[in-house]
Every structure is written in C-alpha cells, then in structure tokens.
Motif scaffolding. Sequence first.
Motif, short mmCIF file in Angstrom:
data_model
loop_
_atom_site.label_atom_id
_atom_site.label_comp_id
_atom_site.label_asym_id
_atom_site.label_seq_id
_atom_site.Cartn_x
_atom_site.Cartn_y
_atom_site.Cartn_z
N GLY A 106 8.36 0.98 60.40
CA GLY A 106 6.98 0.54 60.23
C GLY A 106 6.80 -0.96 60.15
O GLY A 106 5.68 -1.44 60.03
N GLY A 107 7.89 -1.72 60.21
CA GLY A 107 7.80 -3.17 60.21
C GLY A 107 8.09 -3.83 58.88
O GLY A 107 8.19 -5.05 58.80
N ARG A 108 8.24 -3.05 57.80
CA ARG A 108 8.53 -3.64 56.49
C ARG A 108 10.00 -4.03 56.41
O ARG A 108 10.88 -3.34 56.89
CB ARG A 108 8.20 -2.65 55.38
CG ARG A 108 8.39 -3.24 53.98
CD ARG A 108 8.04 -2.21 52.93
NE ARG A 108 6.61 -1.96 52.93
CZ ARG A 108 5.82 -2.12 51.88
NH1 ARG A 108 6.32 -2.53 50.73
NH2 ARG A 108 4.55 -1.87 51.94
N SER A 109 10.27 -5.18 55.78
CA SER A 109 11.64 -5.64 55.64
C SER A 109 12.43 -4.72 54.72
O SER A 109 11.95 -4.33 53.67
CB SER A 109 11.64 -7.07 55.10
OG SER A 109 12.95 -7.54 54.97
N ALA A 110 13.66 -4.37 55.15
CA ALA A 110 14.48 -3.44 54.38
C ALA A 110 15.75 -4.09 53.84
O ALA A 110 16.18 -3.75 52.74
CB ALA A 110 14.86 -2.24 55.25
N ILE A 111 16.35 -4.99 54.59
CA ILE A 111 17.59 -5.65 54.18
C ILE A 111 17.57 -7.10 54.67
O ILE A 111 17.12 -7.37 55.80
CB ILE A 111 18.85 -4.98 54.76
CG1 ILE A 111 18.93 -3.49 54.47
CG2 ILE A 111 20.12 -5.65 54.23
CD1 ILE A 111 20.16 -2.82 55.06
N LEU A 112 18.07 -8.00 53.84
CA LEU A 112 18.32 -9.37 54.27
C LEU A 112 19.83 -9.56 54.31
O LEU A 112 20.53 -9.28 53.33
CB LEU A 112 17.70 -10.36 53.28
CG LEU A 112 16.21 -10.21 52.98
CD1 LEU A 112 15.78 -11.24 51.95
CD2 LEU A 112 15.38 -10.33 54.25
N ILE A 113 20.35 -10.02 55.45
CA ILE A 113 21.79 -10.20 55.62
C ILE A 113 22.08 -11.66 55.96
O ILE A 113 21.54 -12.20 56.92
CB ILE A 113 22.36 -9.31 56.74
CG1 ILE A 113 22.04 -7.84 56.47
CG2 ILE A 113 23.86 -9.51 56.88
CD1 ILE A 113 22.50 -6.90 57.58
N SER A 114 22.92 -12.30 55.16
CA SER A 114 23.39 -13.65 55.45
C SER A 114 24.90 -13.57 55.67
O SER A 114 25.63 -13.10 54.79
CB SER A 114 23.08 -14.61 54.30
OG SER A 114 21.69 -14.82 54.19
N ALA A 173 29.60 -11.68 54.12
CA ALA A 173 28.14 -11.57 54.18
C ALA A 173 27.59 -11.10 52.84
O ALA A 173 28.26 -10.42 52.08
CB ALA A 173 27.73 -10.60 55.28
N ASP A 174 26.34 -11.50 52.58
CA ASP A 174 25.55 -10.97 51.47
C ASP A 174 24.48 -10.06 52.05
O ASP A 174 23.71 -10.48 52.93
CB ASP A 174 24.87 -12.09 50.69
CG ASP A 174 25.83 -12.86 49.80
OD1 ASP A 174 27.00 -12.47 49.70
OD2 ASP A 174 25.40 -13.88 49.23
N LEU A 175 24.41 -8.82 51.59
CA LEU A 175 23.36 -7.90 51.97
C LEU A 175 22.45 -7.72 50.76
O LEU A 175 22.92 -7.30 49.69
CB LEU A 175 23.94 -6.54 52.39
CG LEU A 175 24.63 -6.42 53.75
CD1 LEU A 175 25.94 -7.19 53.79
CD2 LEU A 175 24.87 -4.95 54.08
N ILE A 176 21.18 -8.05 50.91
CA ILE A 176 20.21 -7.94 49.82
C ILE A 176 19.30 -6.76 50.10
O ILE A 176 18.60 -6.72 51.11
CB ILE A 176 19.39 -9.24 49.69
CG1 ILE A 176 20.30 -10.47 49.59
CG2 ILE A 176 18.46 -9.15 48.48
CD1 ILE A 176 21.27 -10.45 48.44
N LEU A 177 19.30 -5.78 49.18
CA LEU A 177 18.56 -4.54 49.36
C LEU A 177 17.62 -4.32 48.18
O LEU A 177 18.08 -4.28 47.03
CB LEU A 177 19.51 -3.34 49.47
CG LEU A 177 20.53 -3.34 50.59
CD1 LEU A 177 21.82 -4.03 50.17
CD2 LEU A 177 20.84 -1.91 51.03
N PRO A 178 16.31 -4.17 48.41
CA PRO A 178 15.38 -3.93 47.31
C PRO A 178 15.70 -2.62 46.57
O PRO A 178 15.98 -1.61 47.19
CB PRO A 178 14.01 -3.83 48.01
CG PRO A 178 14.21 -4.46 49.35
CD PRO A 178 15.64 -4.23 49.72
#
Length: 204
Positions: free
Chosen positions: A126-134, A190-195
Amino acid sequence: MSGEAEFRRIAADIRRRIGAGEWAAGQVLPSRASMSRGYHVHEQTVRLAYDLLRRSGVLDGEKGRHVTVAHPPAMRTLTDMDADWPYSSETTDTRSQAATEELAGRLNVPVGVSLHHEAIECLEPGGRSAILISSWWRGRRRPHASATAELGAISLTEVQAHALGLLVDSLAYRVVRTRLDAHGAPVETADLILPLDRWTIRLR
C-alpha cells in the motif's frame, strides 16, 4: 489549558471517537474548519492534532488536504534476516561514510576508512514504509555465503521517524545483520529498522 495540551487533548478525543466506530478505516474526517467549530478552538489547533495523529499512524493524507482514518498496518513476521524484500523499495542515500568504531568492529576494518553506504526504504504494497535498511561495505561488493543477526531495540531518530510515519523516540526493532564470505570474514554489515507495530520477529 495551554495550546500544546489542547491539541493533544483533541487528538486523544479523535482517537477515542475512531475507536468507538464514529469514523471507519478509509473514511474522510471532517475538515479542520468544521472540527475547530465543534471543539471551539482555532483551526490551527485542529491542524496540529491532525498532524500528530498522522505521524502516529492513526490518520492518512497529505498536509493541507483531506485526511482519512488509516487502515491498521499489516503485521508481518520476519523469519529470514537475509531475504530479499518482495515488494517495492527506494534507495534514499548512497553517500560513502567513514567507518565509526562500531562499523569498523563489525567489518574488521580500520576506524575512519571510507565505506560504501546504501540506505533503502522498503515499502508495503500500500506504499507505507515497512523497513529502513542501511548497509556498509568496503571496496567491491562481494557475494556472501552466510549471515549473522543480532536483535535489539532503539528509539527512532527524527529522520527514521519521519520515514516510517511515527513519532520521534518511538521504539523499533534493530536487526544488525552481517554478511560473511565462505571463510567467515565479514563482507557487508547492515542495520534493519522495523517498527514494533508492524512486525514480529521469529527466531529459528
């Protein structure tokens, strides 16, 4: 009552009314002008309440436009920290970075050495952010044979919170993933950031 306390009170009441079923998911809320008359406050106070509810995921919609009740975020289970993301994603940063002490330890490189860096925002259907990966690596990006992962929790920075549509200092999972070559040497970390409100973590 102070202006800040007033818009937070209104936001809490709107949240309560949504929970009581007055407005359903996907339904457009009344305009700020209409709500300001109903709450006997300035329109700016309602705007602040709407902005707060938008950042916390209760409402959807762009600033200055109609807002709707957000659909509850999908809860997903992360079982493979090294799997490719199956939906769309956006690369948001590719600037190189100097290795901090932590990154140097994770990659077994000298502190301060230049590292390639890539930041990716993974999106729900649906377009909402789920994960940020650095991700960070030195030299040529090499294939890996295995990966390790460490799970913890962090408070979101302003940039992370904005990307995820959450409040600053909200808690999120932080998965530290390190990819290894066939000899067990790190080739990428990597860092995976998950709400927390969108994920469960399953270890196996």
